[in-house]
Design an enzyme around this catalytic site. Structure first.
Site, PDB file in Angstrom:
ATOM      1  N   THR A  96       0.772  -1.320  -0.101  1.00 52.37           N
ATOM      2  CA  THR A  96      -0.200  -0.015   0.144  1.00 52.37           C
ATOM      3  C   THR A  96       0.836   1.239   0.060  1.00 52.37           C
ATOM      4  O   THR A  96       0.350   2.445  -0.349  1.00 52.37           O
ATOM      5  CB  THR A  96      -1.100   0.105   1.142  1.00 52.37           C
ATOM      6  OG1 THR A  96      -0.066  -0.048   2.644  1.00 52.37           O
ATOM      7  CG2 THR A  96      -1.978  -0.984   1.211  1.00 52.37           C
ATOM      8  N   HIS A 101       9.877  -1.070   2.001  1.00 51.46           N
ATOM      9  CA  HIS A 101       9.949  -1.435   3.513  1.00 51.46           C
ATOM     10  C   HIS A 101      10.062  -2.730   3.814  1.00 51.46           C
ATOM     11  O   HIS A 101       9.245  -3.616   3.008  1.00 51.46           O
ATOM     12  CB  HIS A 101       8.746  -0.709   4.026  1.00 51.46           C
ATOM     13  CG  HIS A 101       7.557  -0.952   3.606  1.00 51.46           C
ATOM     14  ND1 HIS A 101       7.184  -0.512   2.498  1.00 51.46           N
ATOM     15  CD2 HIS A 101       6.563  -1.842   3.922  1.00 51.46           C
ATOM     16  CE1 HIS A 101       5.703  -0.899   2.144  1.00 51.46           C
ATOM     17  NE2 HIS A 101       5.579  -1.763   3.116  1.00 51.46           N
ATOM     18  N   HIS A 103       9.102  -5.409   6.561  1.00 49.23           N
ATOM     19  CA  HIS A 103       8.142  -5.418   7.694  1.00 49.23           C
ATOM     20  C   HIS A 103       8.859  -6.270   8.872  1.00 49.23           C
ATOM     21  O   HIS A 103       9.492  -7.488   8.309  1.00 49.23           O
ATOM     22  CB  HIS A 103       7.039  -6.107   7.540  1.00 49.23           C
ATOM     23  CG  HIS A 103       5.941  -5.497   6.736  1.00 49.23           C
ATOM     24  ND1 HIS A 103       5.033  -4.765   7.387  1.00 49.23           N
ATOM     25  CD2 HIS A 103       5.587  -5.159   5.375  1.00 49.23           C
ATOM     26  CE1 HIS A 103       4.221  -4.118   6.468  1.00 49.23           C
ATOM     27  NE2 HIS A 103       4.807  -4.179   5.212  1.00 49.23           N
TER      28      HIS A 103
HETATM   29  P1  AMP Z   1       2.597  -2.305   3.100  1.00 50.07           P
HETATM   30  O1  AMP Z   1       0.935  -2.787   2.989  1.00 50.07           O
HETATM   31  O2  AMP Z   1       3.439  -3.635   2.816  1.00 50.07           O
HETATM   32  O3  AMP Z   1       2.805  -1.495   1.829  1.00 50.07           O
HETATM   33  O4  AMP Z   1       2.915  -1.835   4.451  1.00 50.07           O
HETATM   34  C1  AMP Z   1       2.856  -0.462   4.650  1.00 50.07           C
HETATM   35  C2  AMP Z   1       2.512  -0.497   6.180  1.00 50.07           C
HETATM   36  O5  AMP Z   1       2.669   1.017   6.572  1.00 50.07           O
HETATM   37  C3  AMP Z   1       1.369  -1.036   6.871  1.00 50.07           C
HETATM   38  O6  AMP Z   1       1.534  -2.216   7.512  1.00 50.07           O
HETATM   39  C4  AMP Z   1       0.502   0.221   7.766  1.00 50.07           C
HETATM   40  O7  AMP Z   1       0.002  -0.172   8.831  1.00 50.07           O
HETATM   41  C5  AMP Z   1       2.072   1.032   7.679  1.00 50.07           C
HETATM   42  N1  AMP Z   1       1.750   2.623   7.964  1.00 50.07           N
HETATM   43  C6  AMP Z   1       0.833   3.193   7.101  1.00 50.07           C
HETATM   44  N2  AMP Z   1       0.836   4.524   7.589  1.00 50.07           N
HETATM   45  C7  AMP Z   1       1.836   4.541   8.793  1.00 50.07           C
HETATM   46  C8  AMP Z   1       2.129   5.692   9.461  1.00 50.07           C
HETATM   47  N3  AMP Z   1       1.693   6.906   9.377  1.00 50.07           N
HETATM   48  N4  AMP Z   1       3.205   5.146  10.452  1.00 50.07           N
HETATM   49  C9  AMP Z   1       3.598   3.921  10.469  1.00 50.07           C
HETATM   50  N5  AMP Z   1       3.135   3.008   9.690  1.00 50.07           N
HETATM   51  C10 AMP Z   1       2.281   3.164   8.855  1.00 50.07           C
END
Ligand code: AMP
Ligand code: ZN
Length: 115
Positions: A96, A101, A103
């Site tokens: 998203t 990144h 995790h």
């Molecule tokens: P992905 O779905 O792999 O792109 O991971 C994006 C991650 O970013 C998700 O796990 C969200 O919970 C996290 N996320 C979104 N906005 C923020 C934020 N402002 N601070 C920290 N994490 C966030």
């Protein structure tokens, strides 16, 4: 350093959006996921904007290696020898935020996906 003004994680790195920062390095940066899926859920990112893990590896493989090493150091600092790294690539895989990144998940039943 390359940044995308519309990118959420570039804004977090720049300090324009607050986050719980756990690592502030020369080339990598890490902060806690806002919706944790495990007791430890940290996102490790390169400072340089790239859309996904392979793009970062392609532009500088050593930064990609640093992400793995940063993840291990953070997990160890929080008391975890064992952890899971997840890199979602593409919306169909749950990505998203289109800034590379990892995790870093640890401390319980771990999801195969995150985000
Ligand atoms: P992905 O779905 O792999 O792109 O991971 C994006 C991650 O970013 C998700 O796990 C969200 O919970 C996290 N996320 C979104 N906005 C923020 C934020 N402002 N601070 C920290 N994490 C966030
Ligand atoms: Zn970015």
């Amino acid at each position: 350093m390359t940044a995308d003004p519309d990118c959420l994680f570039c804004k977090i790195i720049a300090g324009a959006i607050p986050a719980q920062i756990v690592h502030d390095g020369e080339r990598t940066f890490a902060f806690r996921d806002i919706h944790p899926q495990a007791p430890l859920h940290v996102l490790v990112v390169p400072r340089d904007h790239a859309p996904n893990a392979a793009a970062t590896a392609e532009s500088d493989a050593t930064v990609f290696a640093e992400i793995a090493l940063t993840a291990r150091a953070i997990a160890a600092a929080e008391g975890y020898d064992d952890y899971r790294l997840v890199f979602n690539t593409g919306p169909g895989a749950g990505q998203t935020v289109f800034h590379t990144h990892a995790h870093v998940l640890a401390g319980g039943p771990l999801p195969m996906s995150a985000g």
